[in-house]
Scaffold this active site. Sequence first.
Site, PDB file in Angstrom:
ATOM      1  N   ASP A   1      -4.942   0.554  -3.899  1.00  0.00           N
ATOM      2  CA  ASP A   1      -3.600   0.492  -3.333  1.00  0.00           C
ATOM      3  C   ASP A   1      -3.268  -0.930  -2.916  1.00  0.00           C
ATOM      4  OD1 ASP A   1      -1.198   1.768  -2.710  1.00  0.00           O
ATOM      5  OD2 ASP A   1      -1.728   1.855  -0.588  1.00  0.00           O
TER       6      ASP A   1
ATOM      7  N   HIS B   1       8.436  -4.418   3.501  1.00  0.00           N
ATOM      8  CA  HIS B   1       7.571  -3.448   4.176  1.00  0.00           C
ATOM      9  C   HIS B   1       6.483  -4.153   4.985  1.00  0.00           C
ATOM     10  CE1 HIS B   1       4.886  -0.149   5.053  1.00  0.00           C
ATOM     11  NE2 HIS B   1       3.908  -0.785   4.434  1.00  0.00           N
TER      12      HIS B   1
ATOM     13  N   GLU C   1       4.211   7.242   2.111  1.00  0.00           N
ATOM     14  CA  GLU C   1       4.542   5.885   1.671  1.00  0.00           C
ATOM     15  C   GLU C   1       5.088   5.957   0.254  1.00  0.00           C
ATOM     16  OE1 GLU C   1       1.144   3.235   2.277  1.00  0.00           O
ATOM     17  OE2 GLU C   1       1.854   2.852   4.322  1.00  0.00           O
TER      18      GLU C   1
ATOM     19  N   GLU D   1       5.808   4.655  -3.194  1.00  0.00           N
ATOM     20  CA  GLU D   1       5.230   3.614  -4.045  1.00  0.00           C
ATOM     21  C   GLU D   1       5.428   3.971  -5.524  1.00  0.00           C
ATOM     22  OE1 GLU D   1       1.263   2.339  -3.029  1.00  0.00           O
ATOM     23  OE2 GLU D   1       1.485   2.892  -0.916  1.00  0.00           O
TER      24      GLU D   1
ATOM     25  N   ASP E   1       1.431   7.604  -1.002  1.00  0.00           N
ATOM     26  CA  ASP E   1       0.163   7.278  -0.327  1.00  0.00           C
ATOM     27  C   ASP E   1       0.249   7.809   1.112  1.00  0.00           C
ATOM     28  OD1 ASP E   1      -2.191   6.039   0.536  1.00  0.00           O
ATOM     29  OD2 ASP E   1      -1.184   4.133   0.938  1.00  0.00           O
TER      30      ASP E   1
ATOM     31  N   ARG F   1      -1.050   7.403  10.728  1.00  0.00           N
ATOM     32  CA  ARG F   1      -0.864   6.103  11.390  1.00  0.00           C
ATOM     33  C   ARG F   1      -1.740   5.916  12.635  1.00  0.00           C
ATOM     34  NH1 ARG F   1       1.069   3.486   7.211  1.00  0.00           N
ATOM     35  NH2 ARG F   1       3.076   4.273   6.505  1.00  0.00           N
TER      36      ARG F   1
ATOM     37  N   GLN G   1      -5.177   5.254  11.394  1.00  0.00           N
ATOM     38  CA  GLN G   1      -5.157   3.920  10.760  1.00  0.00           C
ATOM     39  C   GLN G   1      -5.224   2.812  11.809  1.00  0.00           C
ATOM     40  OE1 GLN G   1      -1.706   3.373   8.247  1.00  0.00           O
ATOM     41  NE2 GLN G   1      -2.282   1.325   7.620  1.00  0.00           N
TER      42      GLN G   1
ATOM     43  N   LYS H   1      -6.105   7.131   4.907  1.00  0.00           N
ATOM     44  CA  LYS H   1      -5.384   7.179   3.640  1.00  0.00           C
ATOM     45  C   LYS H   1      -6.144   7.912   2.533  1.00  0.00           C
ATOM     46  CE  LYS H   1      -2.608   3.142   4.598  1.00  0.00           C
ATOM     47  NZ  LYS H   1      -1.296   3.425   3.989  1.00  0.00           N
TER      48      LYS H   1
ATOM     49  N   THR I   1      -3.290  11.593  -2.002  1.00  0.00           N
ATOM     50  CA  THR I   1      -2.305  10.725  -2.643  1.00  0.00           C
ATOM     51  C   THR I   1      -1.639  11.585  -3.697  1.00  0.00           C
ATOM     52  OG1 THR I   1      -3.785   8.831  -2.333  1.00  0.00           O
ATOM     53  CG2 THR I   1      -1.996   8.554  -3.929  1.00  0.00           C
TER      54      THR I   1
ATOM     55  N   GLU J   1       8.402   2.854   9.462  1.00  0.00           N
ATOM     56  CA  GLU J   1       9.519   1.903   9.500  1.00  0.00           C
ATOM     57  C   GLU J   1      10.835   2.586   9.867  1.00  0.00           C
ATOM     58  OE1 GLU J   1       8.258   0.280   5.453  1.00  0.00           O
ATOM     59  OE2 GLU J   1       9.672  -1.236   6.137  1.00  0.00           O
TER      60      GLU J   1
HETATM   61 CA    CA Z   1       0.052   2.228   0.667  1.00  0.00          CA
END
Ligand code: CA
Length: 412
Positions: free
Chosen positions: A125, A132, A198, A200, A232, A236, A239, A252, A256, A362
């Site tokens: 990743d 971002h 996420e 992507e 993904d 949080r 993380q 993570k 996925t 975000e």
């Molecule tokens: Ca990611």
Amino acid sequence: MSPELIESFVEEANNIQCNFPLNNLPFGVCYETDKKKCFSGTAIGDKVFNLTHAEELDLIPSFGFGDVFLNSFMSKGPSARKEIRKILQDLLSDNSKKKGEVERCLLPLNNCDNFKAFEISEYTDFYSCKNHALNASKIIRGENAELSRNWYNLPVAYNGRASSVLTTGSDIRRPTGQIFDPDSGVIKFEPTRKLDFELEIGTVIGGNLSVGETLGFEEAENLIFGYVLLNDWSARDMQAWEYQPLGPFLSKSFGTSISPWIITPEALEPFKMKTPEREFQLLPHFEDDKAFVFDIDLNVTLIEHSGTETDILKTNSKELYYSPVQQVIHHASAGCGISTGDLMGSGTISGTEEGSFGCMLELSWGGKKKIVLSSGKTRDFLEDNDTIVFKGMAREREFTVGFGSCSGRIVK
Ligand code: CA
């Protein structure tokens, strides 16, 4: 001059809104419920063309679709992909000379479930969107935070987990992990309270590079079989506690999701765009004068348990700072080797405006701002039974090249 729609006898494929015109021809694997059988296919309008059956009938040459998984076909590289594209565009065109035989291999898209299209060998990743990365830095380290200098010189990445890459429609179990409460200083092992998605784009590799070898721009481009939408999923709070000093791990690795159809570089050729302005000149091996990103509209919908839908963000993959080809060049540059079935996530794609940010971290600015849903309910992170749906569409004047969708539902 903008490219024209290639007309098909499958009428829905000529509809400007349709994701799968003859210009697209994505590759995937489907499960036919009636026959309880998997097959390789391409989507055309509201139909699927069964490539495995077409190969059995000698309607197309042997490309390895008998394997069902696409890895064997993918490993044959761009020449085989371009050859089958040309054959399919003839067979499915509105003046097809073999319409009767072709129709024997067509079945309604609605009668097929998407299956995993290829065996994923590795998953990496990246973190290649400046908007971002900058927003995430500000949320975590304060409004004055800047990106570290290395970010502007190389596409930052970590090696992820291939075993938990799931195809669209799979449930995502809320993970349990270590969470540190900075106010009380207490560390607990409990289900994440900050579950996020996420947005992507995933790059799918077709072809092999031996350990020790490196890549120029065209060689890297030729190793790319195609692209998928990629979610993904991220926890949080886990993380924030685990990521220092080596980066994310369990926050993570639990899941996925990818969209089922692999969209080829040929289908996306009309949508290439120059990469953004550089703050610092990239080193020569990135061959930055050749770099491109794609103009693909991306949107995300949150569906509550009640079924109420809210479009929570819109952005575009042209917001990426590093080209997918540059990610592949960088990945190979120390000699790790690359192989068919490698999957590389772009990193969360965010625009510059509110409503264009590619994850809830975000959108809710670290949980400080509530995201208001159509039902009047609010979210800062995902709740159980929330479903997240990604869509991706590259639009030309006469047709759309669509990715279909990538969805996943959170379960306890
Ligand atoms: Ca990611």
